[in-house]
Structure formats: C-alpha cells, structure tokens
Design a protein around this motif. Structure first.
Motif, short mmCIF file in Angstrom:
data_model
loop_
_atom_site.label_atom_id
_atom_site.label_comp_id
_atom_site.label_asym_id
_atom_site.label_seq_id
_atom_site.Cartn_x
_atom_site.Cartn_y
_atom_site.Cartn_z
N UNK A 1 0.02 0.40 -10.82
CA UNK A 1 -1.28 0.07 -11.43
C UNK A 1 -1.45 -1.43 -11.42
N UNK A 2 -2.70 -1.85 -11.42
CA UNK A 2 -2.96 -3.28 -11.41
C UNK A 2 -2.63 -3.86 -12.78
N UNK A 3 -2.57 -5.15 -12.85
CA UNK A 3 -2.19 -5.82 -14.09
C UNK A 3 -3.14 -5.51 -15.24
N UNK A 4 -4.37 -5.11 -14.94
CA UNK A 4 -5.36 -4.85 -15.99
C UNK A 4 -5.43 -3.38 -16.39
N UNK A 5 -4.63 -2.53 -15.77
CA UNK A 5 -4.75 -1.09 -16.00
C UNK A 5 -3.67 -0.55 -16.94
N UNK B 1 4.60 -6.22 -7.67
CA UNK B 1 4.51 -6.49 -6.24
C UNK B 1 3.10 -6.99 -5.93
N UNK B 2 2.98 -7.61 -4.78
CA UNK B 2 1.68 -8.05 -4.31
C UNK B 2 1.21 -7.07 -3.24
N UNK B 3 0.02 -6.52 -3.41
CA UNK B 3 -0.51 -5.57 -2.45
C UNK B 3 -1.92 -5.94 -2.05
N UNK B 4 -2.23 -5.75 -0.78
CA UNK B 4 -3.59 -5.98 -0.29
C UNK B 4 -4.35 -4.66 -0.38
N UNK B 5 -5.46 -4.66 -1.07
CA UNK B 5 -6.26 -3.45 -1.27
C UNK B 5 -7.08 -3.19 -0.01
N UNK B 6 -6.90 -2.00 0.56
CA UNK B 6 -7.62 -1.63 1.78
C UNK B 6 -8.75 -0.65 1.54
N UNK B 7 -8.63 0.15 0.48
CA UNK B 7 -9.60 1.21 0.25
C UNK B 7 -9.72 1.48 -1.24
N UNK B 8 -10.95 1.81 -1.66
CA UNK B 8 -11.19 2.15 -3.06
C UNK B 8 -11.80 3.54 -3.13
N UNK B 9 -11.31 4.33 -4.07
CA UNK B 9 -11.88 5.65 -4.33
C UNK B 9 -12.68 5.62 -5.61
N UNK C 1 -1.85 -7.96 -8.00
CA UNK C 1 -0.51 -7.79 -8.55
C UNK C 1 -0.43 -6.37 -9.07
N UNK C 2 0.58 -5.64 -8.63
CA UNK C 2 0.71 -4.22 -8.95
C UNK C 2 2.05 -3.99 -9.64
N UNK C 3 2.00 -3.31 -10.77
CA UNK C 3 3.22 -2.91 -11.46
C UNK C 3 3.60 -1.53 -10.93
N UNK C 4 4.77 -1.43 -10.32
CA UNK C 4 5.20 -0.17 -9.70
C UNK C 4 5.69 0.79 -10.77
N UNK C 5 5.17 2.03 -10.69
CA UNK C 5 5.59 3.10 -11.61
C UNK C 5 6.53 4.09 -10.92
N UNK C 6 6.26 4.40 -9.65
CA UNK C 6 7.07 5.37 -8.90
C UNK C 6 7.25 4.91 -7.47
#
Length: 135
Positions: free
Chosen positions: A59-63, A86-94, A45-50
C-alpha cells in the motif's frame, strides 16, 4: 446505542437502502478511479504487505490496511520482505487499486540500506531491480 436515526420510526425499505448503497458505491468508484489515475507514471513509496515470488502486494504511504486499495508490484528480482518500503513506478490504476513495477535500477545493499551506484544513504526504503536491469 448507535446513530439517532436508528430510533426514528418508519425505516427505509431494504430494497431502497440497497439501491442507494449501489448508487453511492458507483459514484465512489468513479471518484477513486479518477484520483488514482493521477498517480500513473509517478514513483510511489510502497509498504510491502505480502510477497509471492517476483510479485508483491502493498500500500502507498497514505493508505490504511483493510480500508484503502492496494498496490500490486510485479517483476521484482531483489529480495523483498513484508514491512519493507520500496519504490514503485505506477503503470496502471483501477477503481481502487494501483499496479506498478520496480522503480529504481542499479541499486546495491549497503549496511542495512539500499544505495544507488555505490553511494550509501540512510534510507529505510528498498529499491527494487527488474529482470531487464540484471542482464
């Protein structure tokens, strides 16, 4: 005021402070990257900022903003605005950030909510669709 250590005599040389800071940050990057890598393939779950066209940053719900990393979502075709979840599928982590795509297909608007295939839910999340699902 500040920390009591600030009142101690013989402060550490600035170059030693910088070297210690760099060492700390390299270790922290490894720890962060390892933790974020566990989220790859998951739905978050992602809170949209821009929003910028078909891409959004949030950012994710915990950030926390300005402290934690960001989640970059690309390929959005549904209307999205800041302060939406929004719901997003994470494809890559940096080292500090995550990259993903919209996670849910075939959603429609339903009285201030988003619902899959005709069912209405009292969610405050917005499901995103990708260009592939609209064809």
């Amino acid at each position: 005021m500040g920390a009591k250590a600030n009142d101690l005599p013989d402060p550490i040389a600035p170059e030693v402070q910088a070297e210690r800071y760099d060492r700390f940050m390299k270790l922290q990057q490894k720890i962060s990257a390892k933790r974020l890598k566990r989220k790859v393939g998951r739905i978050e779950t992602i809170l949209i900022d821009e929003v910028d066209g078909a891409n959004a940053t949030g950012r994710s719900a915990a950030d926390a903003p300005e402290i934690d990393g960001k989640v970059f979502v690309k390929g959005i075709t549904s209307p999205v605005r800041p302060r939406q979840f929004v719901q997003g599928k994470i494809e890559k982590a940096g080292k500090y950030d995550l990259h993903g795509i919209p996670a849910v297909k075939n959603y429609r608007h339903c009285a201030k909510t988003i619902a899959p295939r005709g069912r209405c839910f009292a969610l405050k999340s917005v499901a995103l669709t990708t260009a592939a699902t609209n064809s």
